[in-house]
Design a protein around this motif. Sequence first.
Motif, short mmCIF file in Angstrom:
data_model
loop_
_atom_site.label_atom_id
_atom_site.label_comp_id
_atom_site.label_asym_id
_atom_site.label_seq_id
_atom_site.Cartn_x
_atom_site.Cartn_y
_atom_site.Cartn_z
N LEU A 87 46.70 -10.69 -26.05
CA LEU A 87 48.07 -10.33 -25.69
C LEU A 87 48.82 -9.78 -26.89
O LEU A 87 49.60 -8.82 -26.78
CB LEU A 87 48.79 -11.55 -25.11
CG LEU A 87 48.29 -12.06 -23.75
CD1 LEU A 87 48.98 -13.36 -23.39
CD2 LEU A 87 48.52 -11.02 -22.66
N ARG B 61 52.41 -10.59 -18.51
CA ARG B 61 52.28 -10.61 -19.98
C ARG B 61 52.11 -12.05 -20.49
O ARG B 61 52.71 -12.44 -21.49
CB ARG B 61 53.49 -9.94 -20.65
CG ARG B 61 53.59 -8.45 -20.34
CD ARG B 61 54.82 -7.83 -20.98
NE ARG B 61 54.95 -6.43 -20.59
CZ ARG B 61 54.64 -5.40 -21.35
NH1 ARG B 61 54.17 -5.61 -22.57
NH2 ARG B 61 54.80 -4.15 -20.94
N CYS B 62 51.30 -12.82 -19.76
CA CYS B 62 51.04 -14.20 -20.16
C CYS B 62 49.65 -14.59 -19.66
O CYS B 62 49.00 -13.83 -18.94
CB CYS B 62 52.10 -15.14 -19.60
SG CYS B 62 52.15 -15.20 -17.79
N CYS B 63 49.19 -15.77 -20.06
CA CYS B 63 47.90 -16.27 -19.59
C CYS B 63 48.10 -17.62 -18.92
O CYS B 63 49.00 -18.38 -19.30
CB CYS B 63 46.89 -16.36 -20.74
SG CYS B 63 47.31 -17.57 -22.03
#
Length: 689
Positions: A358, A410-412
């Motif tokens: 990211l 935009r994250c995991c």
Amino acid sequence: MPVNASSGLGCPPDAVPAIACDGESAPGLARITALAAACLGMPMAWLALGTGRTRVVRAVHGFAGGEPGDAAGGFRACVPLIGAGERRLGELWIGDRRARGDLDPSLGARLEDFARLAAERLDHAERSRVDTLLRGFAEAAVYALMTVETGGTITFANTAAEALFGYAPGTMIGQDVGIVVPASARAAYAKRLARFAAGQPSILAGRVFQLTARHRDGSAVPLEMSLSLWSTNGTVELGLTMRDISEWHARDAQLVRMAHHDNLTGLLNRARFNDRLRAALTEAPATVMLLDLDGFKEVNDSLGHATGDALLQSVAVRLPTCVAPDMTVARLGGDEFAILLPACGDPIRAAATATGILDAFQATFHVCGHTFHVGLSVGIAVGRFPESDAETLIADADLALYQAKRDGRRCCRLFEPAMRSAVLARRTLHDELSHALEAGEFVLHYQPQVAFATGQVVGAEALLRWRHPARGLLLPGAFLCSLEAHPMAAAIGRWIIEEACRQAAQWRAAGLPPIRVAVNLFAAQLQSGTLAQDVTRSLARYRLPTSALELEVTERIALQAEDAILEPIRALHAEGVAVAFDDFGTGYASLSSLKRFPLTRLKIDRSFVRDVLTDRHDAEIIRAILLMAQSFGLEVIAEGIEGADQETVLRTMGCHEGQGYLYGRAVPPAALAALIRARTAPEARAIVA
């Protein structure tokens, strides 16, 4: 050109400027000015630059502490300075403090000669300055720049070009361009130069292409090059812009050697990835990461599939550089990629890898003349040894990916067993919402808003309900989050406005006192760009005044909306549609929203009203909101009123309207109509009749 005692042709008579204070006269221009005065027998001469009423004097002669304006009372004459391209630069003036007759034509011709000389010097100075700037730019450029005569002689090579081909500074100029052309290509290159010299058009000019050049040490240099052609004094010259793409070639060669690769990106394909995952799970735990590009569909839709494919290729180049060498990177299809972490059963290590990816994707992509900020959503699933199978592990990672996209992108997210049932339920709900509007399953209920002074219903908030065919009547809490993210959100919001206006008109036609109807807006309605048209069309269709409708804006919309998106609300407010800020006081965006939004009303959140009798802080917050609203000229309504004692306290503080269970829950239209009649005083009913 005739010159008279008042002004030369094209020279305004009032354009005599003051002497410039920004530096000394240019020596060459000063000499020309002095010669002009001497040859024409004038005591004074000056050269002024500019074309407006204010001029800047660059050279003077014959002034001892005075200014050119001192000649305004005597004699003065001028001719314009005409530079290259017939561009007017200024004037050359002569003058005398004494009055004189018209200037002799022969002297006027001499003055013109001096003006042409001055203009040529100014043009030369400008060309020198531009040449200096261009040379400085070329020397500082990252790209290798070179110019070549069609005879093959190198006339310029910047520092980057010298470094690219391994030559010392200044040693390339004057040599034949063949020094950078491989021996096998020199004959073809010579023929191409000959065609350029003959003025034949080139299909390469203006295009970017790849070729192999020769380094000073004899090694090959793969280049990306663009070619420009121009003519100087009838001679054709070439301009070359180059950069080294050795790394690209090495990477491409590696991808070509890979077996079972994706045709577009050169990465492993889905089948090969599954093979490696199965093999890894037979030996140890393994972790799967699925990655999805945020907003990729918009790239394809707006710029075309060719640009989208080029972006996918760029992503495929960057992604492997973000992970360890023993990890497998694959493209599963579309904009979905996968990474296999073999012999890894540690969620912390997997999360660290995802975070690194990211971070790496914060850097922009430059593709096909466009700059892209590519965001990723990542889902992680850790497989146990030897229980896990490849298909289940990929499915779990896909559920985690879905959760990451739902949580804002935009994250995991790491897979948890509860995700499976929750995601499946949400997907089912999403599908059901898709046909709920068409099937007529949505209805509006209305909660009354009451004026404290009269007890009468003055407004109603329209609240969405869903008559689910299997689950019965659903309140918004059961489906609103899914609805707000649904593609149908804007259409459903449009229906709510239409239905609220229809119902308001029906109440009025039935003889009920006119009340305002408040509707809550979805963010999608603002983003759709049709909000203003939707509202005005519905009001016009049911012949309602703009005061009949109130739009409620939540804090989340206030935080996300850009100024351009707020224009429809501003336009509607200007037409008389009321705008209320819902749940005021619960978030940090509230104060800033008072400036950005064209508000007419604040709604005090129920969380403050609930404890107004027992919590001093809540009471003070309400007082502050009321004072603030008074300062801004805004009306206020309190939500969540359940007891008469709460209403009493609020009335004492200066609040005039309320909404809550004390006056009634949200009910169907007929029930609200009955409540309005019950709360309308007899004399008021008589007036309405």
